[in-house]
Design an enzyme around this catalytic site. Structure first.
Site, PDB file in Angstrom:
ATOM      1  N   GLU A 117       0.875  -1.172   0.000  1.00  0.00           N
ATOM      2  CA  GLU A 117       0.000   0.000   0.000  1.00  0.00           C
ATOM      3  C   GLU A 117       0.915   1.224   0.000  1.00  0.00           C
ATOM      4  OE1 GLU A 117      -3.291   1.001  -0.200  1.00  0.00           O
ATOM      5  OE2 GLU A 117      -2.370   2.968   0.048  1.00  0.00           O
ATOM      6  N   ASP A 163      -5.760  -4.235  -7.535  1.00  0.00           N
ATOM      7  CA  ASP A 163      -6.940  -3.400  -7.296  1.00  0.00           C
ATOM      8  C   ASP A 163      -6.564  -1.915  -7.193  1.00  0.00           C
ATOM      9  OD1 ASP A 163      -9.514  -2.650  -6.599  1.00  0.00           O
ATOM     10  OD2 ASP A 163      -9.318  -3.267  -4.505  1.00  0.00           O
TER      11      ASP A 163
HETATM   12  C1  LIG Z   1      -9.292   0.514  -4.488  1.00  0.00           C
HETATM   13  S1  LIG Z   1      -8.240   0.843  -3.130  1.00  0.00           S
HETATM   14  C2  LIG Z   1      -7.892  -0.719  -2.464  1.00  0.00           C
HETATM   15  C3  LIG Z   1      -9.029  -1.430  -1.825  1.00  0.00           C
HETATM   16  C4  LIG Z   1      -8.689  -2.772  -1.236  1.00  0.00           C
HETATM   17  N1  LIG Z   1      -7.927  -3.602  -2.153  1.00  0.00           N
HETATM   18  C5  LIG Z   1      -9.948  -3.509  -0.849  1.00  0.00           C
HETATM   19  O1  LIG Z   1     -10.497  -4.230  -1.689  1.00  0.00           O
HETATM   20  O2  LIG Z   1     -10.385  -3.394   0.300  1.00  0.00           O
HETATM   21  C6  LIG Z   1      -6.702   1.229  -3.918  1.00  0.00           C
HETATM   22  C7  LIG Z   1      -5.557   1.500  -2.939  1.00  0.00           C
HETATM   23  O3  LIG Z   1      -4.346   1.562  -3.700  1.00  0.00           O
HETATM   24  C8  LIG Z   1      -3.490   2.516  -3.101  1.00  0.00           C
HETATM   25  N2  LIG Z   1      -2.492   2.856  -4.138  1.00  0.00           N
HETATM   26  C9  LIG Z   1      -2.583   3.756  -5.140  1.00  0.00           C
HETATM   27  N3  LIG Z   1      -1.529   3.651  -5.974  1.00  0.00           N
HETATM   28  C10 LIG Z   1      -0.763   2.631  -5.489  1.00  0.00           C
HETATM   29  C11 LIG Z   1       0.432   2.002  -5.938  1.00  0.00           C
HETATM   30  N4  LIG Z   1       1.052   2.386  -7.053  1.00  0.00           N
HETATM   31  N5  LIG Z   1       0.918   0.976  -5.207  1.00  0.00           N
HETATM   32  C12 LIG Z   1       0.291   0.555  -4.077  1.00  0.00           C
HETATM   33  N6  LIG Z   1      -0.851   1.103  -3.614  1.00  0.00           N
HETATM   34  C13 LIG Z   1      -1.375   2.124  -4.313  1.00  0.00           C
HETATM   35  C14 LIG Z   1      -4.413   3.608  -2.651  1.00  0.00           C
HETATM   36  O4  LIG Z   1      -3.836   4.371  -1.615  1.00  0.00           O
HETATM   37  C15 LIG Z   1      -5.650   2.816  -2.187  1.00  0.00           C
HETATM   38  O5  LIG Z   1      -5.581   2.548  -0.815  1.00  0.00           O
END
Ligand SMILES: C[S@@+](CC[C@H](N)C(=O)[O-])C[C@H]1O[C@@H](n2cnc3c(N)ncnc32)[C@H](O)[C@@H]1O
Length: 280
Positions: A117, A163
């Site tokens: 994350e 995701d």
């Molecule tokens: C749609 S949410 C995740 C929801 C989670 N997977 C769930 O189903 O409960 C996307 C997350 O990705 C994080 N994020 C954005 N860009 C990212 C990256 N390049 N690598 C890792 N995390 C990232 C955001 O901060 C956010 O918390």
């Protein structure tokens, strides 16, 4: 990074994604041999549906709240709602598990999880939440690098939830590349890629490219709560499932019509399930 999942936790897209993901993890666990769960865009562990962010959007009211307390749920959805129930002490719906907690709750001694994350606050909460659990590793790093960094896994069996928030124009391209890397490094990797249904033109290109990407078996599953071309925002969402475990598609064919009818927001909800590459 503007996206915060707390505004959207438990909405129709989470219900769809988490119900399918949970079932995939259960099917992976039919074998005694260990598996590794990778969650590249993990968000955080628990969301407070009575908190400020959820209160502002109320999205969960048209998601998990529509299934909560129902006595007529199909078995696959009952399992998912029971998992949400484990996070709530009484009959009220307050806490909603993010994907890491949903999967962690069913993790066996022999299984393991790798979470990444990028947002510093959510990564810190996640780390704190899983502190002391040797099966869980939390990384604050770019989730798209996960396949390169950790595949192949020693267990030889992996389930990867991909995701991203789709805030950037190139997220579809990055997802496609990440899936190809994963399959090149470990051909049997099971992947669940979530994507929003908003822009049909963008999706047409993505489907075409996914079908031609050299991935082994690719199942497309979608659920829409409004007509797909409505300009209101998130009309629905989809999952690209690579190497999905049998008999997931048969189970989903039974449950999706029911779910689409329950989550519909205007007119009737819709669903589809088909193979973009390979087949059962
Ligand atoms: C749609 S949410 C995740 C929801 C989670 N997977 C769930 O189903 O409960 C996307 C997350 O990705 C994080 N994020 C954005 N860009 C990212 C990256 N390049 N690598 C890792 N995390 C990232 C955001 O901060 C956010 O918390």
């Amino acid at each position: 990074m503007n996206y915060r999942h707390s505004y959207h936790a438990g909405n129709h897209a989470d219900v769809f994604k988490h119900a399918v993901l949970l079932r995939m993890s259960q099917l992976m666990q039919r074998k005694e041999t260990p598996y590794c769960y990778l969650d590249s865009h993990a968000g955080t562990a628990l969301y407070d549906l009575q908190g400020e962010a959820s209160g502002k959007t109320g999205e969960y009211l048209e998601g998990i709240a529509r299934l909560w307390g129902r006595k007529d749920l199909p078995a696959l959805l009952q399992g998912y709602v029971d998992s949400v129930g484990e996070q709530n002490q009484d009959t009220d719906l307050r806490y909603y598990p993010g994907s890491p907690q949903l999967i962690a709750a069913g993790l066996r001694e022999q299984d393991r999880m790798i979470l990444s994350e990028l947002h510093p606050e959510d990564a810190a909460i996640l780390r704190e939440h899983f502190i002391g659990d040797p099966r869980v590793a939390v990384h604050q790093r770019d989730g798209y690098e996960l396949a390169k960094a950790f595949l192949p896994v020693a267990e030889k069996r992996a389930l990867w939830l991909l995701d991203p928030p789709f805030e950037r124009g190139d997220d579809f391209d990055r997802c496609l590349t990440a899936m190809q890397v994963a399959i090149q490094r470990m051909r049997q990797t099971v992947i669940a890629l979530w994507y929003p249904i908003k822009d049909e033109r963008l999706l047409r290109d993505f489907y075409r490219q996914t079908a031609a990407a050299g991935l082994p078996k690719v199942l497309r599953v979608e659920l829409t709560v409004r007509p797909a071309d409505t300009s209101l925002g998130l009309n629905g969402s989809g999952l690209i499932l690579v190497n999905p475990p049998w008999p997931l598609w048969e189970e989903l064919e039974e449950v999706l019509p029911w779910l689409a009818s329950q989550l519909a927001q205007s007119g009737s909800g819709a669903w589809r399930l088909d193979w973009l590459a390979g087949g059962p």
